[in-house]
Design an enzyme around this catalytic site. Structure first.
Site, short mmCIF file in Angstrom:
data_model
loop_
_atom_site.label_atom_id
_atom_site.label_comp_id
_atom_site.label_asym_id
_atom_site.label_seq_id
_atom_site.Cartn_x
_atom_site.Cartn_y
_atom_site.Cartn_z
N ALA A 162 6.90 -3.00 11.27
CA ALA A 162 6.88 -1.99 12.32
C ALA A 162 8.29 -1.53 12.63
CB ALA A 162 6.23 -2.57 13.57
N CYS A 163 8.50 -0.21 12.62
CA CYS A 163 9.83 0.34 12.78
C CYS A 163 9.81 1.49 13.78
CB CYS A 163 10.37 0.84 11.45
SG CYS A 163 10.31 -0.38 10.12
N THR A 164 11.00 1.96 14.17
CA THR A 164 11.15 3.14 15.02
C THR A 164 12.17 4.06 14.37
OG1 THR A 164 10.73 1.77 16.98
CG2 THR A 164 11.60 3.99 17.34
N GLU B 168 9.04 3.96 7.52
CA GLU B 168 8.32 3.80 8.78
C GLU B 168 6.86 3.54 8.41
OE1 GLU B 168 7.80 3.71 12.84
OE2 GLU B 168 9.71 4.31 11.95
#
Length: 478
Positions: free
Chosen positions: A11-13, A105
């Site tokens: 999980a990334c931003t 992402e």
């Protein structure tokens, strides 16, 4: 694997900024690379240019197999140290043509579209994407086209959002099923934020200059009755998800970033209709991007480090996490004017407590403290040094947060002065002389950050000894 476990796994931003939206006229792509475990060691390397190669790439992760092109450009990368089973996971970097890429992402398609175009088990996955794309592209737009051709040929093993930038353009591409994808050019005067949910919305199929898509995607949607809307073609509605986990894990991160850059706009942090692309209320500086990537709902009741209720502090997943493996900002200025235009800001440790360190990407080597990352703690390694700093700061957050912020601000100001100083000399240089100069300047920058960080850690540990609960002072009234 439960729905929440699926998000926790990867999980990334991501934050993207067009050149007219930024304070310095640069394009930006950026991302926190968040992994399953708090410790998943990374390092920074410079991959040399290659020519005359006749080899086959085989992913250790899922056995995806493809022939390497015979030649490829030099590029920077931030790979995992565990490549024997996890794959390269090179994640982000600039190539020598001043093209940046951040991959990926993680995004998730709904069951309706996956029923008709499932993932390909041995297709392209995150571990392979930077390795198979970044060395071979000449522009951000070219990156989308190149990867689109690979997806058509090999299929995709998972859903991924990818960022590309050069001195003029920023593109965001979402590959959401085995073969279906779209991409949008972020307008020059806008920014965009993505957070583990299909983000792209309307697609204008009459505007190929600003949108790209997989061949046949309109027919795929029409023939399988997949469009839920009466009068629009919204990629997020057709391919994305809108679940309880999305409302607590994904959309609040976009809400917080937009709250910072557009404070006058009122939005619900759980809304599935938060726009992907916005115009900010002021020009965006690299420090603004850093602030967002470091954030944990600061100055709201949702801050897990704040004073809100236990319920509020656990309501939403923050942007900065203990399991952020690396945080990067890829800044591309006008490469026609200066060979030092590409700057890659790399952050190890928890982003909230650790600085983003700038590297000039027109370089042929990296300081050993970044390329050396053993499996166990060693303060000679930048990765482990910043993990140590984060652990120390969080252990006494209330007492250490202000000196830690001062340390980060001092380094940020120093970096601005140093980059301006290097720019003045680099603009007069060309070729190998310039590359050698920037390589040496990177080592000077890293030494300054390493020295300042070790001094900061020593200062905090010294102060921390006075905060131990194992102290005793005799009560004079006894």
């Amino acid at each position: 694997m439960t729905e929440l476990d699926r998000f926790e796994a990867s999980a990334c931003t991501s934050i993207m900024v067009g050149k007219k939206a930024s304070m310095d006229g640069a394009t930006y792509i950026s991302r926190n690379e968040d992994r399953m475990l708090a410790i998943e060691p990374k390092r920074v390397i410079v991959q040399p240019a290659v020519s005359g190669r006749h080899e086959t790439y085989v992913s250790p992760y899922n056995k995806m197999t493809a022939p390497y092109p015979e030649s490829g450009y030099r590029y920077t990368a931030t790979p995992s140290t565990n490549q024997k089973t996890a794959g390269p996971n090179e994640e982000d970097g600039f190539n020598e043509k001043n093209v940046g890429m951040s991959a990926t992402e993680s995004v998730y398609a709904n069951e309706k579209v996956l029923a008709f175009d499932p993932y390909v088990k041995n297709g392209l996955a995150e571990d392979s994407l930077a390795t198979l794309v970044l060395p071979y592209i000449d522009s951000a737009r070219d990156g989308v086209k190149y990867l689109g051709d690979l997806v058509a040929k090999y299929g995709s093993a998972e859903g991924n959002g990818l960022q590309f930038n050069d001195k003029n353009e920023v593109w965001y591409m979402e590959v959401v099923t085995g073969h279906q994808w779209v991409a949008v050019r972020i307008p020059d005067d806008c920014y965009a934020v993505a957070a583990n949910q299909v983000a792209i919305q309307d697609i204008d199929f009459n505007d190929p200059e600003n949108y790209m898509w997989a061949d046949g995607i309109q027919e795929f949607v029409s023939e399988n009755d997949l469009n839920p809307d009466f009068d629009r073609w919204d990629f997020r509605h057709i391919f994305g998800t809108d679940t309880e986990q999305d409302h607590h894990y994904n959309t609040p991160r976009v809400w917080f970033a937009q709250r910072y850059l557009n404070p006058s706009i009122e939005q619900d942090p759980e809304s599935p209709e938060i726009p992907f692309i916005r115009k900010a209320e002021k020009k965006i500086a690299v420090e603004d991007i850093q602030y967002i990537l470091k954030s944990h709902y600061n100055e709201t009741k949702y801050d897990p480090m704040g004073s809100g209720s236990d319920h509020d502090k656990r309501t939403y997943r923050a942007i900065s996490l203990s399991r952020t493996a690396n945080s990067h900002i890829l800044q591309m200025r006008d490469s026609d004017k200066n060979g030092a235009a590409g700057v890659e800001w790399t952050g190890f440790g928890i982003p909230s407590f650790c600085p983003h360190v700038p590297f000039f990407t027109n370089a042929n080597d990296i300081d050993e403290s970044y390329s050396y990352t053993p499996d166990k703690l060693d303060m000679k390694s930048a990765y482990w040094m910043y993990e140590t700093l984060a652990m120390v700061v969080e252990s006494h957050y209330k007492e250490f947060v202000e000196p830690n912020l001062d340390y980060q601000k001092e380094l940020s100001s120093w970096a601005r002065r140093k980059i301006a100083e290097v720019d003045k000399k680099a603009v007069t240089m060309r070729g190998d002389a310039l590359t050698d100069y920037l390589t040496e300047q990177n080592k000077e920058i890293i030494k300054h950050y390493n020295d300042a960080t070790k001094a900061h850690i020593a200062d905090l540990i010294t102060k921390g000894t006075e905060l131990s609960k194992l102290t005793f002072k005799m009560d004079p009234n006894l």
